[in-house]
Design an enzyme around this catalytic site. Sequence first.
Site, PDB file in Angstrom:
ATOM      1  CB  SER A 186       5.666   8.581   7.782  1.00 45.10           C
ATOM      2  OG  SER A 186       6.611   9.412   7.163  1.00 45.10           O
ATOM      3  CG  HIS A 214       1.815   5.912   7.718  1.00 44.89           C
ATOM      4  ND1 HIS A 214       2.418   4.917   8.448  1.00 44.89           N
ATOM      5  CD2 HIS A 214       2.806   6.546   7.046  1.00 44.89           C
ATOM      6  CE1 HIS A 214       3.722   4.961   8.237  1.00 44.89           C
ATOM      7  NE2 HIS A 214       3.984   5.930   7.398  1.00 44.89           N
ATOM      8  CE  LYS A 245       4.809   2.235   6.016  1.00 49.32           C
ATOM      9  NZ  LYS A 245       5.206   3.241   5.069  1.00 49.32           N
TER      10      LYS A 245
HETATM   11  C1  LIG Z   1       6.393   3.437   4.220  1.00 51.73           C
HETATM   12  C2  LIG Z   1       6.084   4.565   3.310  1.00 51.73           C
HETATM   13  C3  LIG Z   1       6.349   4.486   1.945  1.00 51.73           C
HETATM   14  C4  LIG Z   1       7.140   3.347   1.370  1.00 51.73           C
HETATM   15  O1  LIG Z   1       6.394   2.201   1.293  1.00 51.73           O
HETATM   16  P1  LIG Z   1       7.138   0.783   1.213  1.00 51.73           P
HETATM   17  O2  LIG Z   1       6.116  -0.133   0.684  1.00 51.73           O
HETATM   18  O3  LIG Z   1       7.581   0.465   2.597  1.00 51.73           O
HETATM   19  O4  LIG Z   1       8.307   0.958   0.291  1.00 51.73           O
HETATM   20  C5  LIG Z   1       5.932   5.504   1.139  1.00 51.73           C
HETATM   21  N1  LIG Z   1       5.288   6.581   1.646  1.00 51.73           N
HETATM   22  C6  LIG Z   1       5.043   6.722   2.962  1.00 51.73           C
HETATM   23  C7  LIG Z   1       4.336   7.927   3.467  1.00 51.73           C
HETATM   24  C8  LIG Z   1       5.446   5.723   3.832  1.00 51.73           C
HETATM   25  O5  LIG Z   1       5.241   5.856   5.139  1.00 51.73           O
END
Ligand SMILES: *Cc1c(COP(=O)(O)O)cnc(C)c1O
Length: 401
Positions: A186, A214, A245
């Site tokens: 990320s 992602h 996302k």
């Molecule tokens: C955003 C993210 C999460 C958390 O997900 P949410 O649904 O926003 O709580 C977990 N792992 C990674 C790699 C992320 O980028």
Amino acid sequence: MRHPTDTMQHLKKYLAELDTQNMLRTLREVESAQGPHVQIGGREYLLLCSNNYLGLANHPVLIEASCRATHDFGVGSGASRLVSGSMSLHHRLEEQIAAFKGTEAALLFNSGYAANNGIIQGLLGASDTVFSDALNHASIIDGCRLSGAKIEIYPHNDMAALEQMLNDARAKRRGRWLIVTDGVFSMDGDMAPLNRLVELKEQFDAWLMVDDAHGGGVLGQHGRGIAEHFGCLGRIDLQMGTFGKAFGGFGAYLAAAQPVIDRLINSSRAFIFSTSLPPGVIAANAEALRLVDSSEGQKRRENLENNRYLFSTRLQQAGLNLCGSTTQIVPILTCHPEPTMQAASALLKQGIFLSGIRPPTVSSGACRLRATLMADHDPSEVVAAADKIIALLKTMDAVDA
Ligand SMILES: *Cc1c(COP(=O)(O)O)cnc(C)c1O
């Protein structure tokens, strides 16, 4: 006895110190919906820090599905899944996810954060060992800690180091082994070498868990994520992904074999002790899955890739360090907190909203501007933004440009 105001004084002092170090985090109020442009303080900005990669957060089909489900089934689910909150909508979405990922079953979690906590805690215990990439997401780190398992951290994407650690641990192996990694990282926007990870997990009889937050919706011909991209969909034991996302909604899931899912229903505290996702959210997620797997999804992925390519090559040709990014997450290394936050606020003045990333999110000295592209960005705006970033960073001594 300490008076309550003493504590307030301490807090204020702590916050003031953070501020002088350029390390204070504050919230920015966004007044509009999450499109390629957003309104902040009455002014419009180009949004370059949203994970709404495919632009689905405002898609009319998702909005319509969400409203219909809310109308028919209400705004809340009323209870956790194990009590009365396991609605048909949840079950149908889980079947849809399993089919999308090619697994026997799937289980919904209330967020990606809750999923990573609940999956690792629910499957591992004190006699087990987890091998975790040094740059894994905070929610994975917290899940590992919560599980009580032995934690072995391998250097980022270093497969030789991981193999060595697995070899070294073999002699005194007791319980289950889990290798866990982000699919797309990320903060760096690079990918885990999944094919090699699959080989290692098979060679050492470990489980492999991939967090596709992602990659889901974005990678692979059908948007099935990083495993589809590398052609190893059927070989990953635990495929975790999120809906917040590229899918534009909210919530998360694990796709895995039925016994794994059944075990989690009986042991995952994040799953058991929390009210299930509301109908409107579930219905939007179901529609997002369908859309991602359609020709429209394909088209949106192509637009995103085009924007990514335009933006990244422009910055790279100007000599900026993009931390090895190969995806729609494009970090621009600025090293220290002060120039990072100066650059972010200078860009905001020019109408560009992106985030400055500092410790503890990244290690000290690895601060960066982090840009994320969207399918519905106008390509000419993406190029213009890259040029503004280049022009700004060239004027800043602290940044090696
Ligand atoms: C955003 C993210 C999460 C958390 O997900 P949410 O649904 O926003 O709580 C977990 N792992 C990674 C790699 C992320 O980028």
